[in-house]
Motif scaffolding. Structure first.
Motif, PDB file in Angstrom:
ATOM      1  N   ASP A   1      48.681  45.157  45.987  1.00  0.00           N
ATOM      2  CA  ASP A   1      47.260  45.428  46.141  1.00  0.00           C
ATOM      3  C   ASP A   1      47.116  46.871  46.604  1.00  0.00           C
ATOM      4  OD1 ASP A   1      44.662  44.627  45.816  1.00  0.00           O
ATOM      5  OD2 ASP A   1      44.462  43.745  47.805  1.00  0.00           O
TER       6      ASP A   1
ATOM      7  N   LYS B   1      43.402  37.866  47.067  1.00  0.00           N
ATOM      8  CA  LYS B   1      43.390  38.494  45.745  1.00  0.00           C
ATOM      9  C   LYS B   1      44.359  39.666  45.732  1.00  0.00           C
ATOM     10  CE  LYS B   1      38.659  37.241  44.454  1.00  0.00           C
ATOM     11  NZ  LYS B   1      37.333  37.733  44.000  1.00  0.00           N
TER      12      LYS B   1
ATOM     13  N   ASP C   1      45.801  43.056  42.930  1.00  0.00           N
ATOM     14  CA  ASP C   1      45.357  43.843  41.779  1.00  0.00           C
ATOM     15  C   ASP C   1      46.255  43.567  40.571  1.00  0.00           C
ATOM     16  OD1 ASP C   1      43.884  45.517  40.245  1.00  0.00           O
ATOM     17  OD2 ASP C   1      44.145  47.296  41.493  1.00  0.00           O
TER      18      ASP C   1
ATOM     19  N   ARG D   1      41.687  41.253  41.064  1.00  0.00           N
ATOM     20  CA  ARG D   1      40.574  42.122  41.446  1.00  0.00           C
ATOM     21  C   ARG D   1      39.732  42.392  40.199  1.00  0.00           C
ATOM     22  NH1 ARG D   1      40.202  42.003  46.836  1.00  0.00           N
ATOM     23  NH2 ARG D   1      42.195  42.408  47.882  1.00  0.00           N
TER      24      ARG D   1
ATOM     25  N   ASP E   1      34.240  44.803  39.349  1.00  0.00           N
ATOM     26  CA  ASP E   1      33.284  45.213  40.380  1.00  0.00           C
ATOM     27  C   ASP E   1      33.888  45.228  41.782  1.00  0.00           C
ATOM     28  OD1 ASP E   1      33.657  42.509  40.389  1.00  0.00           O
ATOM     29  OD2 ASP E   1      31.566  41.998  40.831  1.00  0.00           O
ATOM     30  N   ASP E   2      35.178  44.947  41.892  1.00  0.00           N
ATOM     31  CA  ASP E   2      35.834  44.920  43.200  1.00  0.00           C
ATOM     32  C   ASP E   2      36.164  46.345  43.634  1.00  0.00           C
ATOM     33  OD1 ASP E   2      37.782  44.648  45.335  1.00  0.00           O
ATOM     34  OD2 ASP E   2      38.034  42.569  44.698  1.00  0.00           O
TER      35      ASP E   2
ATOM     36  N   SER F   1      39.743  47.492  43.188  1.00  0.00           N
ATOM     37  CA  SER F   1      40.346  47.507  41.853  1.00  0.00           C
ATOM     38  C   SER F   1      40.709  48.933  41.456  1.00  0.00           C
ATOM     39  CB  SER F   1      39.377  46.917  40.823  1.00  0.00           C
ATOM     40  OG  SER F   1      39.829  47.174  39.507  1.00  0.00           O
TER      41      SER F   1
ATOM     42  N   HIS G   1      39.073  48.976  37.315  1.00  0.00           N
ATOM     43  CA  HIS G   1      37.640  48.732  37.097  1.00  0.00           C
ATOM     44  C   HIS G   1      37.382  48.205  35.686  1.00  0.00           C
ATOM     45  CE1 HIS G   1      36.506  50.247  41.003  1.00  0.00           C
ATOM     46  NE2 HIS G   1      37.228  51.333  40.783  1.00  0.00           N
TER      47      HIS G   1
END
Length: 655
Positions: free
Chosen positions: A272, A317, A319, A350, A353-354, A357, A360
């Motif tokens: 992450d 969560k 990535d 992710r 919109d996180d 992230s 994206h």
């Protein structure tokens, strides 16, 4: 002496002036446009001349040119053409030897998995007589004749779509749409399209052929690339160890079959955002490239260096999309006929919109990027009790990420994260892929037998999908080595839906945008997004801010895609205000962004506005990712990738 110097200076200045004029030459604009240039494609058998009427040399068929000048000599119109927008004059072509290539609206054949192959008709009248009346008996007869290659001059059908998938990345082709007519198949609206078939990367002229090509024999050079993308956060050590065991079993079976090197393994680890949990050390890291993964010893050494993190992430969560994108971007997939990514994780991803992230991108966009490079994504999600609250949402995203056209979702949820079941599923997945490679190398019958059904219904379903996927990829490989090409037919008519099953589209409609145009579109939408986000906070000023932005864009002398609407800056939609660019404003298909009515926007609740902005942001992220993938762009003049290089953008990804 002074006179000689003056004369020389005048000559030098004159030459410099001529060079400057040549450098400043621009192609002719399309009628009614401010920034779109006239372009043409060369038909086979054409000649490129130094000047109108002079003896010429053969032109490479299907080369794309910009038109710099037009000249009429007698009954013949001549076009002065160049390969770029900046004065690179190549010569002159007869007008009759070219096809107008206006805004790059093209059709791409869909792989005929759940529908018939598309028929190409001689005329709109002939197509309408069959499709408009839904004369299925007549259609069946014409279809079988075309499949058997026995269409004659008296047949309304001139060609049939080749079998299998036509990979536009590997054998780039154009099917320019010249005009279209609406047609209803029952209650389904379809379009009849007049097209010209233009394979750009096959310059040797040849006669049209309707016969299905014979597949090339199986080859020992059929290789698969399989990259594991593994969650390396806390608690993942048992799964990392079991993955190592599965890969070593495959190496042993390949070695026994004499096919070591025909399946190459890569390994990417992900965690992450390290800024949110500094002890994570990295977000993504490539441990084994596909080239290194040819050798079992190298793979084993590198994977032994992979250990799970010793600290927890910020939440449940990780990535995962960043790991997938690293595998797509940084692995050398060239030379691999079958390409797979296997994602292994116990966490949800992710989303676009996180704020944590790195990509994206949403699941659909990331999956599209993978498919554009010919990669199938498997997802093995470990459904551990600790992440139960996120199981449903993560499953939805991972199913979308792993969806493969004609096959379905390649997702498997391992109940309770059971290590034994995980190992069994991984052995089955990797073993079937290996078996398919062995069959290809040994010249076994093309269609593999159905696998022995597992008692586990979820695994049995996945096994069936692996069989279909492997068969589809192998047929695609065989057709690349055969003569399965786009039919060389000009001014034929076809339908964008299946006549037999009208709900099934047979074509993907795409727009060839240049890299500069995509960059321009990205920048414009990014400004619109920023203005709209501010408008959420101050709705009263939103319309005025948009009008102000439209006026600013209209005054920008550097913009690539001016629109005739920008001079007005008035209206009730983004297109009316002037945000629509010339390279998309005349298309017969409209998107939700540009057609958005500001009255509708004001009537929407905040939640709907936010959802719309998220979809807009997703498109912007896709444009950015696509722009940076230089290996996907095609230079029509055969040169290096630059601002004039093109890529077929699906209509649904346009604004």
């Amino acid at each position: 002496m002074k006179h000689l110097i003056s004369t020389s200076l005048i000559l030098i200045l004159a030459l410099l002036g001529l060079n400057a004029a040549a450098a400043e030459a621009h192609p002719l604009l399309m009628p009614g446009k401010q920034a779109l240039y006239q372009r043409v494609l060369v038909v086979p058998g054409s000649y490129l001349h130094n000047s109108p009427g002079n003896k010429g040399k053969p032109a490479v068929p299907f080369t794309a040119f910009y038109v710099y000048a037009r000249d009429k000599q007698g009954d013949t119109e001549w076009l002065q053409v160049g390969t770029g927008r900046y004065g690179k004059i190549a010569g002159w072509l007869r007008r009759q030897d070219t096809i107008d290539w206006n805004q790059g609206l093209t059709a791409a054949f869909r792989e005929p998995v759940d529908h018939d192959r598309a028929l190409l008709f001689r005329s709109a009248t002939a197509l309408k007589a069959v499709a408009g009346e839904r004369d299925l008996k007549r259609y069946d007869a014409l279809y079988q004749q075309a499949v058997n290659g026995i269409t004659g001059e008296d047949s309304p059908v001139v060609a049939i779509q080749p079998p299998g998938k036509l990979d536009i990345q590997k054998n780039f082709y154009l099917v320019p749409i010249l005009q279209h007519q609406d047609l209803y198949l029952g209650d389904v609206q379809a379009r009849m399209l007049q097209v010209a078939s233009v394979p750009l990367r096959n310059p040797t002229p040849a006669a049209a052929s309707n016969k299905a090509a014979k597949p090339a024999p199986a080859a020992k050079h059929y290789t698969a690339g399989l990259t594991f993308v593994i969650d390396s956060t806390l608690s993942m050590d048992p799964y990392i160890d079991r993955t190592r065991e599965a890969v070593m079993k495959i190496y042993d079976s390949l070695g026994d079959a004499g096919l070591l090197g025909n399946v190459n393994f890569g390994l990417v680890a992900f965690r992450d955002d390290p800024k949110s949990a500094p002890g994570l050390d990295y977000r993504t890291r490539t441990y084994v490239t596909l080239e290194q993964g040819r050798d079992p010893g190298t793979f084993l050494t590198q994977i032994n260096n992979l250990k799970a993190a010793t600290v927890s992430s910020q939440d449940f969560k990780e990535d995962a999309y960043a790991g997938i994108k690293q595998a797509i971007d940084n692995m050398d997939w060239d030379g691999h006929a079958a390409r797979y990514i296997v994602l292994i994780t116990d966490a949800g991803p992710r989303g676009a919109d996180d704020p944590l992230s790195a990509t994206h991108l949403n699941a659909e966009q990331l999956g599209r990027l993978a498919r554009e490079k010919g990669i199938a994504i498997f997802v093995m999600r470990l459904l551990t009790p600790a992440t139960r609250a996120d199981h449903a949402q993560a499953a939805e995203r991972y199913r979308a990420l792993s969806r493969f056209p004609g096959i379905g979702s390649l997702y498997y949820g391992v109940p309770t994260g059971d290590v034994d079941e995980f190992g069994h599923v991984l052995d089955t997945l990797a073993g079937q892929i290996t078996m398919q490679v062995q069959m290809a190398g040994a010249g076994q019958p093309r269609k593999p037998a159905e696998p022995v059904k597992d008692a586990n219904p979820q695994l049995a379903e996945l096994q069936g999908k692996i069989v279909k996927l492997g068969y589809a990829l192998r047929m695609r490989y065989l057709q690349k080595t055969a003569d399965g090409k786009v039919p060389r037919v000009f001014n034929a008519w076809l339908l964008d839906h299946d006549i037999r099953n009208p709900e099934k589209p047979t074509l993907d409609i795409q727009v060839l945008l240049t890299r500069d145009q995509l960059s321009d579109l990205h920048d414009i939408l990014k400004q619109v997004l920023a203005t709209a986000e501010e408008g959420l906070l101050s709705p009263d000023n939103f319309l005025n801010e948009l009008k102000s932005l439209a006026a600013t864009i209209a005054r920008d002398p550097e913009k690539l895609g001016e629109t005739t609407a920008t001079t007005a800056g008035e209206g009730n939609s983004l297109a009316d205000l002037g945000f629509m660019r010339e390279y998309i404003e005349d298309l017969p298909y409209t998107g939700e962004v540009m057609s958005l009515s500001l009255d509708d926007w004001e009537s929407w609740p905040a939640r709907e506005q936010v959802a719309f902005l998220q979809r807009l942001e997703d498109k912007i992220a896709y444009y950015r990712a696509l722009h940076d993938h230089t290996d996907l762009w095609v230079s029509l003049d055969g040169g290096s990738v630059d601002g004039d290089s093109v890529f077929p953008i699906p209509l649904e990804m346009l604004p």
